[in-house]
Design an enzyme around this catalytic site. Structure first.
Site, PDB file in Angstrom:
ATOM      1  N   HIS A  77       3.139   6.845   3.079  1.00  0.00           N
ATOM      2  CA  HIS A  77       2.568   5.528   3.384  1.00  0.00           C
ATOM      3  C   HIS A  77       2.002   4.902   2.109  1.00  0.00           C
ATOM      4  O   HIS A  77       0.881   5.210   1.700  1.00  0.00           O
ATOM      5  CB  HIS A  77       1.480   5.686   4.445  1.00  0.00           C
ATOM      6  CG  HIS A  77       1.120   4.376   5.090  1.00  0.00           C
ATOM      7  ND1 HIS A  77       0.375   4.295   6.234  1.00  0.00           N
ATOM      8  CD2 HIS A  77       1.419   3.101   4.777  1.00  0.00           C
ATOM      9  CE1 HIS A  77       0.209   3.037   6.578  1.00  0.00           C
ATOM     10  NE2 HIS A  77       0.830   2.289   5.702  1.00  0.00           N
ATOM     11  N   ARG A 102       4.206   0.795  11.927  1.00  0.00           N
ATOM     12  CA  ARG A 102       3.587   2.065  12.285  1.00  0.00           C
ATOM     13  C   ARG A 102       4.664   2.999  12.822  1.00  0.00           C
ATOM     14  O   ARG A 102       5.545   2.568  13.574  1.00  0.00           O
ATOM     15  CB  ARG A 102       2.498   1.864  13.362  1.00  0.00           C
ATOM     16  CG  ARG A 102       1.181   1.306  12.846  1.00  0.00           C
ATOM     17  CD  ARG A 102       0.480   2.210  11.842  1.00  0.00           C
ATOM     18  NE  ARG A 102      -0.755   1.641  11.315  1.00  0.00           N
ATOM     19  CZ  ARG A 102      -0.857   0.988  10.153  1.00  0.00           C
ATOM     20  NH1 ARG A 102       0.204   0.808   9.381  1.00  0.00           N
ATOM     21  NH2 ARG A 102      -2.032   0.522   9.754  1.00  0.00           N
ATOM     22  N   GLN A 118       0.258  11.055  10.233  1.00  0.00           N
ATOM     23  CA  GLN A 118       0.151  10.995   8.785  1.00  0.00           C
ATOM     24  C   GLN A 118      -1.034  11.827   8.325  1.00  0.00           C
ATOM     25  O   GLN A 118      -2.085  11.726   8.945  1.00  0.00           O
ATOM     26  CB  GLN A 118      -0.041   9.539   8.341  1.00  0.00           C
ATOM     27  CG  GLN A 118       1.197   8.732   8.517  1.00  0.00           C
ATOM     28  CD  GLN A 118       1.083   7.313   7.991  1.00  0.00           C
ATOM     29  OE1 GLN A 118       1.972   6.529   8.194  1.00  0.00           O
ATOM     30  NE2 GLN A 118       0.001   6.960   7.325  1.00  0.00           N
ATOM     31  N   ASN A 153      -3.033  -6.980   1.892  1.00  0.00           N
ATOM     32  CA  ASN A 153      -1.819  -6.377   1.341  1.00  0.00           C
ATOM     33  C   ASN A 153      -0.554  -6.847   2.051  1.00  0.00           C
ATOM     34  O   ASN A 153       0.460  -6.156   2.027  1.00  0.00           O
ATOM     35  CB  ASN A 153      -1.931  -4.850   1.301  1.00  0.00           C
ATOM     36  CG  ASN A 153      -2.339  -4.268   2.647  1.00  0.00           C
ATOM     37  OD1 ASN A 153      -2.217  -4.930   3.668  1.00  0.00           O
ATOM     38  ND2 ASN A 153      -2.809  -3.038   2.648  1.00  0.00           N
TER      39      ASN A 153
END
Lengths: 385, 385
Positions: B339, B291, B320, B153
């Site tokens: 996210h 991050r 998260q 990705n």
């Protein structure tokens, strides 16, 4: 500091409320010298934002940063944001102004009626690009010159279009709304978020903005198509890898993303009506920073509601400012803003410089750069014909 | 239709409520063959969105689209989104699972304690990129293999970063909020909206994502800088026109826009603290899809509040999911999302295929593509050391 003086002296034009503003005491009597001109500028008002950035020249208060220069040459410079209706500030100056400066962001509609009343009017300047708020035929018939600062904000608009493509295809806004409303639901975003890579993007119009967009799209590895009256020169075509589509109706069903980059003309007005939208691929994304009136307002609402258009983003509306009840504010999957893409600080500095340059040439009786003319000697520029 | 079956059979794992779901009657007894493995996947739950797109394989219901394949080979495949606390569904399977598949989007934190309890665990796979939710040292000490789908990705994230740069510099969100709240105030947007052209953009880290970002930035005519442990090869450097900055602290004050493209490691954790942020140019824009824990949470809030950081956008948080009271939800000039950048439909299809490929190799006792290893034979990959 120089900017602050500009701002202070500009404020005196804001008398639309009928109550003299405190700064109106600063008004100097202007003793017009022979050849002195009355220039009126209509810009959006910035209020508290006017003093927040010394380069914010595009607002009414800062008046393109040309007040001191114009007044030092003996010209009169009236600036207002009050542009609509029979009692507005602009209307008062129509009978005796020589030059009218307007913008597409806060358009002062220059109708045939206003042109008829403006007996001294010689020059209509657009600070920016897009002069469709002017009745160009009436202007041509009256022998006026209409010019804009071609190229001044093409980069600004092209960048903004690419931003909107990404916002739609990556489904940014639902994610952001989750953040501000205290939620976290990745699935509700992800089920319709895609990469731009590999998608087919078509631009309707490949003039200066369309070409800059294609150049910026190049590294995204998309399938690029363009429709225009004329094919691009082979070098530019091979540089962007975009494929020419002579027949618009043949291009539309191929595109995952359609970007409108055509001027508003008699031919393009209402062009994307129900029938044209039906030719688009189901689930298409549409970006329109060109002009709101190129779309049929209700047809866009219906297509967004049915899902035929999966996302619509742009900064142009019909009319502008968009009223509170404009249906595009309420339709699903819209990523709209007010008309902003061409009036970045960088764009403002460029179109302010372009307006100053044309005024300088006008005072000296010199021609403008040829690409700036929209109406010259009673003739419309080719894209408006 | 095939996807619907996957979704139905996956739902039986959602028993975290303690109440058997109606679909639990569908549960088949799995007769494990010799060599059969117990595989657990932890993904975000999609509920009503699971069936809305046949390619939406990244959610718990659709379970990477590998259930039929795994079960046809005699393996057991448990999927859940319930990953936290001593009574969660994941915890129940820790003692006897062989393979654990997790994602960065809904991270199941694989602590040293969980690793100690997981007596049968052999393989930790990350569906996506970024395995910092795993205690890598503990995994290495326990002789586990940790691997991710490197490259799956990177395009998704790089595109998303460019979108966020444009959203911040062009001041998109205040304009959009005007639209939905019935306003029209171009000045309130324009006084701090800029073109990207001509600005200095620096990336902290120029691995695969950073390089893809630089390539996409190239046509925007920016001044591009990058900091990394290693200089790029000259060809790529000249292709992007980016300039190497060996000293991070020397690069930071030059940048109008900073993009974080570094993995979260012991060295980068909390790296952007108050002191580091003070080195940034006043009015800098920061994009961080790497991050959340690379930033000191409160230092970012303070800098956004003072205006030292003029805009902050990213999709990564610490922890998260971000709790409702995470201060980044409430700080000014943020353009945050959950996210999401790496879990577009295109990204999901790529990382699902990568996970399937690694499982296939694991069953056959074959090595993985070398770039996928994060921990191999007790050794951490270089970027995590």
């Amino acid at each position: 500091m120089a900017m602050k003086r500009v701002a202070t002296s500009a404020i005196r034009a804001f008398t639309s409320s009928g109550i003299p503003s405190p700064s109106s005491v600063l008004t100097r009597e202007l003793h017009a010298s022979p050849g002195s001109k009355k220039i009126v500028g209509v810009f959006y008002k910035a209020n508290e934002f006017a003093s927040m950035n010394p380069n914010f020249v595009g607002c009414a208060e800062n008046a393109l940063g040309i007040r001191d220069w114009l007044e030092s040459q003996g010209h009169q410079y009236i600036v207002t944001d009050d542009k609509d209706g029979p009692d507005c500030e602009l209307e008062k100056h129509i009978p005796d102004l020589h030059v009218l400066i307007t913008t597409p962001f806060h358009p002062a509609y220059v109708t045939a009626e206003r042109i008829k009343k403006a007996k001294n009017l010689q020059l209509l300047l657009t600070a920016g690009i897009g002069s469709d708020h002017v009745d160009l035929k009436a202007a041509a018939d009256a022998g006026l010159t209409v010019a804009e600062v071609t190229g001044s904000n093409v980069v600004s608009v092209a960048e903004d279009e690419l931003m909107r493509i990404l916002i739609l295809i990556r489904n940014f806004l639902p994610g952001h709304h989750q953040v501000i409303s205290g939620d976290w639901n990745v699935a509700a975003i992800a089920y319709r978020a895609y990469d731009l890579e590999g998608k087919t993007v078509g631009t309707v119009g490949a003039g200066r903005i369309g070409r800059l967009l294609l150049q910026r799209l190049k590294p995204f590895n998309c399938n690029l198509l363009y429709h225009d009256r004329i094919k691009m020169d082979p070098e530019l075509e091979s540089q962007t890898g975009a494929k020419f589509e002579e027949d618009l109706d043949a291009m539309l069903p191929k595109c995952d993303i359609i970007v409108i980059n055509a001027p508003l003309t008699e031919k393009t007005k209402g062009m994307f009506n129900k029938e044209k939208i039906a030719k688009l691929k189901k689930g298409v994304l549409v970006v329109n920073n060109a002009r709101g009136a190129i779309m049929d307002t209700q047809a866009v609402v219906d297509a967004c509601s049915s899902g035929h258009i999966a996302g619509y983003s742009g900064d142009v509306w019909n009319p502008q400012p968009a009223p509170k009840d404009h249906p595009w504010r309420y339709m699903p999957n819209q990523a709209m803003t007010p008309h902003i893409s061409g009036t970045t600080i960088d764009g403002q500095l460029r179109y302010a410089a372009g307006v100053k340059d044309m005024l300088e040439r006008y005072f000296k009786g010199e021609d403008f750069p040829p690409q700036h003319y929209i109406v010259k000697d009673g003739e419309l520029a080719s894209q408006y014909r």
